[in-house]
Design a protein around this motif. Sequence first.
Motif, PDB file in Angstrom:
ATOM      1  N   SER A 152       1.374  -1.514   0.019  1.00 16.23           N
ATOM      2  CA  SER A 152       0.242  -0.199   0.524  1.00 16.23           C
ATOM      3  C   SER A 152       0.583   1.337  -0.004  1.00 16.23           C
ATOM      4  O   SER A 152       1.517   1.121   0.492  1.00 16.23           O
ATOM      5  N   ARG A 153       0.167   2.444  -0.568  1.00 21.10           N
ATOM      6  CA  ARG A 153       1.073   3.473  -0.109  1.00 21.10           C
ATOM      7  C   ARG A 153       1.011   3.699   1.047  1.00 21.10           C
ATOM      8  O   ARG A 153       2.507   4.294   1.368  1.00 21.10           O
ATOM      9  N   GLN A 154       0.682   3.672   2.422  1.00 23.33           N
ATOM     10  CA  GLN A 154       1.325   4.062   3.535  1.00 23.33           C
ATOM     11  C   GLN A 154       2.531   3.149   3.977  1.00 23.33           C
ATOM     12  O   GLN A 154       3.086   3.259   4.567  1.00 23.33           O
ATOM     13  N   ARG A 155       2.802   1.217   3.436  1.00 23.00           N
ATOM     14  CA  ARG A 155       3.522   0.972   3.768  1.00 23.00           C
ATOM     15  C   ARG A 155       5.080   1.472   3.316  1.00 23.00           C
ATOM     16  O   ARG A 155       5.996   1.502   3.716  1.00 23.00           O
ATOM     17  N   ALA A 157       4.984   4.826   2.665  1.00 31.58           N
ATOM     18  CA  ALA A 157       6.094   5.611   2.766  1.00 31.58           C
ATOM     19  C   ALA A 157       5.927   5.587   4.000  1.00 31.58           C
ATOM     20  O   ALA A 157       7.624   6.243   4.885  1.00 31.58           O
ATOM     21  N   GLU A 158       6.030   3.756   5.020  1.00 28.89           N
ATOM     22  CA  GLU A 158       6.611   3.153   6.332  1.00 28.89           C
ATOM     23  C   GLU A 158       8.240   3.236   6.339  1.00 28.89           C
ATOM     24  O   GLU A 158       9.015   3.558   6.253  1.00 28.89           O
ATOM     25  N   THR A 239       7.714   6.862  -5.768  1.00 27.66           N
ATOM     26  CA  THR A 239       6.655   8.260  -5.169  1.00 27.66           C
ATOM     27  C   THR A 239       6.718   8.439  -6.413  1.00 27.66           C
ATOM     28  O   THR A 239       5.594   9.386  -6.739  1.00 27.66           O
TER      29      THR A 239
END
Length: 365
Positions: A152-155, A157-158, A239
């Motif tokens: 995911s995008r969240q992962r 970003a992490e 990104t």
Amino acid sequence: MTTEAAQHTDFSHIRYAQVWEDADVLLDALDIQPGDTCLSIASAGDNALAMLTRDPARVIAVDLNPAQLACVRLRVAAYRRLEHGQLLELIGSRPSDRRSELYRLCRPELDDATRAFWDSRPAAVEAGIGAAGKFERYFAAFRKHILPLIHSRQRVAELLRYRAPDARRTFYDRRWNNLRWRLLFRVFFSRWVMGRLGRDPAFFRYVEGSVAQRILARAEYALATLDPAGNPYLGWILTGEHGQALPLALRPEAFEPIRSRLDRLELRQATVEDALDAWSGAPIARFNLSDIFEYMSASNTEAILGRCVDHGLAGGRLVYWNMLVPRSRPDTLADRLHPRENIAGRLFLRDKAFFYSRLVVEEIA
């Protein structure tokens, strides 16, 4: 002279809209001294421009591909006409809704051919000129179509947050390195897919063994050992922007030194061979040869290295990368060109452009 690469490869379009070699590593390896004369592969211009920060007398940037030189010329115009933040917008390092306007500010600095080149590509300008190459579109396809199937995008970003070294390895092992990552990475970065979407089939002419497996091992090093948060190349791949980590030529502290020395950058549409055969200036002290030997035979590599030595300064350095094809000084040049494996090995450990398998540093006797 017709270079070997031109016989097998189409050089009529932008292959690289950015330089995918770590400029921090390059400049430390070259050890440019004030007043040096340098030769560089032009590519998109980032590293040739970065070399200006070390105060050389001249940087002669050569490229067979006129589209690559158009990339460099627009960057030069941007350094002359724009401020630092505007340059980042035009490149695509930062979001922007005014890139066409920024291009118009640069346009008077361009020669007719370069102006016509970019005038005919308004969509490329609007998307950010750093995204305009075949290699960048390849990464964009990975980012848009493959990566969402894995994380995911969240992962993502992490992953790009700073962590201590031990925590980096733990995050990679437990949160990132799943079966889909390994399988889809091997497919997308295979010789077949990369040759058609990313580089060129001819660039794999001398490659033996698994392409994807070697790149996957280097990617693991970049994600789990080096700091992803400080890696502009990884940041762009994942990104589509550089975020807070910027390549050397785009950093705030490099902007004014580069802008003040643009008259020392000389562009030539030529092969390295032709540029050296026509050379009549001072001995060349530093050679940034990118990864040009990747798609050349061992005999052509030997011939070009010999030409570099012929026109080089005693104590000068040659720096280049191997990606998948092992190339370095042949035994025939052993008395004229000396490997600096201790320097190359140390610098390679921090190389953020993770697709390369080896950095080569050689010194002229």
